[in-house]
Scaffold this motif. Structure first.
Motif, short mmCIF file in Angstrom:
data_model
loop_
_atom_site.label_atom_id
_atom_site.label_comp_id
_atom_site.label_asym_id
_atom_site.label_seq_id
_atom_site.Cartn_x
_atom_site.Cartn_y
_atom_site.Cartn_z
N THR A 3 0.84 -1.19 0.00
CA THR A 3 0.00 0.00 0.00
C THR A 3 0.88 1.23 0.00
N ASP A 50 -5.09 5.52 0.08
CA ASP A 50 -4.33 4.27 0.01
C ASP A 50 -4.43 3.74 -1.41
N TRP A 52 -3.15 0.53 -3.82
CA TRP A 52 -2.69 -0.85 -3.65
C TRP A 52 -1.93 -1.33 -4.87
N THR A 91 1.10 -5.34 3.68
CA THR A 91 -0.05 -5.92 4.37
C THR A 91 0.39 -7.19 5.07
N GLU A 92 0.23 -7.21 6.36
CA GLU A 92 0.58 -8.38 7.17
C GLU A 92 -0.65 -9.23 7.49
N VAL A 94 -5.25 -9.17 7.15
CA VAL A 94 -6.53 -8.55 6.83
C VAL A 94 -7.60 -9.36 7.53
#
Length: 105
Positions: A3, A50, A52, A91-92, A94
């Motif tokens: 992101t 943001d 992506w 992103t770790e 969601v």
């Protein structure tokens, strides 16, 4: 997913959004998979975006484009106030809101 998180004050949301929309093709060409635009509920003169990407390289390239070709030119970035804060995030995790909670929103 990577992101590109951007936030900054603005003078006029309608003017800013029109400029943002004019760069839809540039975002697509740069590999933007999607985006989210938000504003604080208590500060309509601030925007958080943001974008992506699949890779950090794509995000870094688009950030360089923004810094040198968009944000550096007031005509291309109307309503922008000051220098945007931008950072790349990985992103770790969601998680989704439980269905019963989502129905209340």
């Amino acid at each position: 997913m990577i992101t590109l998180h951007i936030e900054h004050p603005i003078t006029d949301y309608t003017v800013w959004k029109s400029a943002f929309d004019r760069f839809a093709g540039a975002r697509e060409d740069a590999g933007v998979l999607g985006h989210e635009v938000r504003r604080p509920v208590d500060d309509p003169a601030y925007v958080v975006v943001d974008l992506w990407f699949a890779t950090a390289g794509q995000a870094e390239g688009f950030l360089e484009f923004l810094r040198t070709r968009v944000w550096a030119d007031p005509a291309r970035a109307p309503a922008l106030v000051g220098r945007p804060l931008a950072r790349l995030l990985v992103t770790e995790e969601v998680a989704q809101m439980p269905a019963q909670e989502a129905e209340r929103v």
